[in-house]
Design an enzyme around this catalytic site. Structure first.
Site, PDB file in Angstrom:
ATOM      1  N   LYS A 179       0.842  -1.205   0.000  1.00  0.00           N
ATOM      2  CA  LYS A 179       0.000   0.000   0.000  1.00  0.00           C
ATOM      3  C   LYS A 179       0.875   1.253   0.000  1.00  0.00           C
ATOM      4  O   LYS A 179       0.615   2.225  -0.706  1.00  0.00           O
ATOM      5  CB  LYS A 179      -0.953  -0.011   1.209  1.00  0.00           C
ATOM      6  CG  LYS A 179      -2.061  -1.054   1.075  1.00  0.00           C
ATOM      7  CD  LYS A 179      -2.851  -1.301   2.350  1.00  0.00           C
ATOM      8  CE  LYS A 179      -3.828  -2.462   2.145  1.00  0.00           C
ATOM      9  NZ  LYS A 179      -4.631  -2.813   3.303  1.00  0.00           N
ATOM     10  N   GLN A 191      -4.458  -1.395   9.597  1.00  0.00           N
ATOM     11  CA  GLN A 191      -4.443  -2.739   9.007  1.00  0.00           C
ATOM     12  C   GLN A 191      -5.080  -3.747   9.962  1.00  0.00           C
ATOM     13  O   GLN A 191      -4.768  -3.783  11.160  1.00  0.00           O
ATOM     14  CB  GLN A 191      -3.002  -3.142   8.659  1.00  0.00           C
ATOM     15  CG  GLN A 191      -2.883  -4.438   7.888  1.00  0.00           C
ATOM     16  CD  GLN A 191      -3.504  -4.377   6.479  1.00  0.00           C
ATOM     17  OE1 GLN A 191      -3.608  -3.318   5.877  1.00  0.00           O
ATOM     18  NE2 GLN A 191      -3.910  -5.510   5.967  1.00  0.00           N
ATOM     19  N   ASP A 215     -11.008   3.029   4.267  1.00  0.00           N
ATOM     20  CA  ASP A 215     -11.344   1.605   4.210  1.00  0.00           C
ATOM     21  C   ASP A 215     -12.850   1.401   4.105  1.00  0.00           C
ATOM     22  O   ASP A 215     -13.301   0.306   3.754  1.00  0.00           O
ATOM     23  CB  ASP A 215     -10.868   0.904   5.494  1.00  0.00           C
ATOM     24  CG  ASP A 215      -9.587   0.117   5.277  1.00  0.00           C
ATOM     25  OD1 ASP A 215      -9.394  -0.410   4.175  1.00  0.00           O
ATOM     26  OD2 ASP A 215      -8.791   0.042   6.236  1.00  0.00           O
TER      27      ASP A 215
HETATM   28  N1  GUN Z   1      -6.926  -6.696   6.179  1.00  0.00           N
HETATM   29  C1  GUN Z   1      -7.257  -7.416   5.069  1.00  0.00           C
HETATM   30  N2  GUN Z   1      -7.827  -6.620   4.145  1.00  0.00           N
HETATM   31  C2  GUN Z   1      -7.847  -5.376   4.654  1.00  0.00           C
HETATM   32  C3  GUN Z   1      -8.304  -4.112   4.157  1.00  0.00           C
HETATM   33  O1  GUN Z   1      -8.827  -3.977   3.044  1.00  0.00           O
HETATM   34  N3  GUN Z   1      -8.136  -3.049   5.009  1.00  0.00           N
HETATM   35  C4  GUN Z   1      -7.589  -3.180   6.244  1.00  0.00           C
HETATM   36  N4  GUN Z   1      -7.490  -2.085   6.989  1.00  0.00           N
HETATM   37  N5  GUN Z   1      -7.164  -4.337   6.731  1.00  0.00           N
HETATM   38  C5  GUN Z   1      -7.289  -5.429   5.931  1.00  0.00           C
END
Ligand code: GUN
Length: 300
Positions: A53, A97, A120
């Site tokens: 990311k 995350q 998100d």
């Molecule tokens: N863990 C797995 N997929 C995601 C996501 O799209 N966002 C976040 N914040 N954590 C994740």
């Protein structure tokens, strides 16, 4: 193989290109889009997702503010950081995350993110709005938004289609179902208690697999000609690989490809779309923060 294979990498590439151009325009107006990433603990998969990311931020012209925290971080400390990030004008989006360590209440942390920085799309305000007719969510969760984008670009008709979603997580299954419903599909959500699953999945014109079990979806579960979107990312042992494993989706790819009308591969399907949609959401958050681009529809 009869299914058309949907190339998520290619679609993601074109979205990154659009984001890059728009980010440059914002920069020329003195706004640098900014994303804060918060990683608690050192789960290897989470670490590699966050790394990807941050790399995308760098490539797309988005400033990234990374906050790696030890696994023992208390909920209070994490909430304090989120409050600070919520008040920081350089930060337009906040991504914590998931999963978080067990001693931290995930919902409390998500609620602490201001909805206008919730790139998100997991805040109840955004997730709730996603399901409500006549309401607009500020952000749709990245993976389901990527799924819908792939369906649109593959010209899969959604309105009136029977869609079956395997999985009800807030990250994928639930918001994917809400997005499909918003687009007028007839939606069924399946989960671990669903009875006679193959009979349900076999009805699906659109099948979204998001359960996290390798090769779970077999050819017998798929309606001939269906659009199958595989969201699963599972590690299976493979001694031929240097790292000792390879990544596979939730579908038995070779067999399902014989039956489906179109299918996403793993890797190279939904995965790259999640990050592309995150960049798009961050850009949108930065645009909304710009007084010159005030659009009342973008505000609560
Ligand atoms: N863990 C797995 N997929 C995601 C996501 O799209 N966002 C976040 N914040 N954590 C994740």
């Amino acid at each position: 193989m009869s299914a058309k294979i949907i190339d998520g990498k290619e679609v993601a590439r074109s979205i990154h290109e659009e984001v890059r151009k728009e980010a440059e325009k914002l920069r020329s107006r003195g706004i640098i889009p900014g994303l804060a990433t918060v990683l608690v603990g050192d789960d290897p998969a989470s670490r590699s997702y966050v790394k990807a990311k941050r790399k995308a931020c760098e490539e797309d012209g988005i400033q990234s503010f990374h906050h790696p925290l030890p696994a023992e971080t208390s909920q209070k400390e994490l909430l304090t950081l989120i409050t600070q990030l919520g008040e920081d004008p350089k930060v337009h989006g906040i991504l914590v995350q998931l999963p978080l360590p067990a001693h931290i209440e995930e919902n409390a942390v998500i609620r602490a993110i201001p909805p206008h920085k919730d790139v998100d799309g997991f805040h109840p305000e955004n997730l709730g709005r996603l399901g409500l007719k006549g309401e607009e969510a500020l952000f749709a969760p990245c993976t389901p938004a990527g799924v819908l984008e792939l369906l649109m670009r593959a010209e899969v008709p959604v309105s009136g289609a029977r869609a079956v979603v395997l999985g009800r997580s807030k990250i994928v299954g639930l918001p994917a179902a809400l997005l499909l419903l918003r687009n007028d599909a007839t939606v069924t959500i399946c989960h671990s208690r669903t009875k006679d699953l193959p009979a349900v999945t076999k009805e699906a014109d659109i099948l979204i697999a998001a359960i996290g079990r390798a090769n779970f979806v077999t050819a017998e579960m798929v309606k001939p000609g269906a659009a199958v979107i595989d969201v699963g990312v599972n590690r299976v042992e493979d001694s031929r690989k240097k790292r000792g494993y390879r990544l596979v989706g939730d579908c038995d790819f070779e067999a399902v490809a014989e039956v489906a009308g179109c299918l996403t591969p793993v890797p190279g399907g939904v995965g790259p779309m999640t990050i592309a949609m995150l960049m798009k959401n961050t850009l949108r958050a930065a645009e909304r923060a710009s007084p010159q681009s005030f659009d009342p529809r973008n505000h609560l």
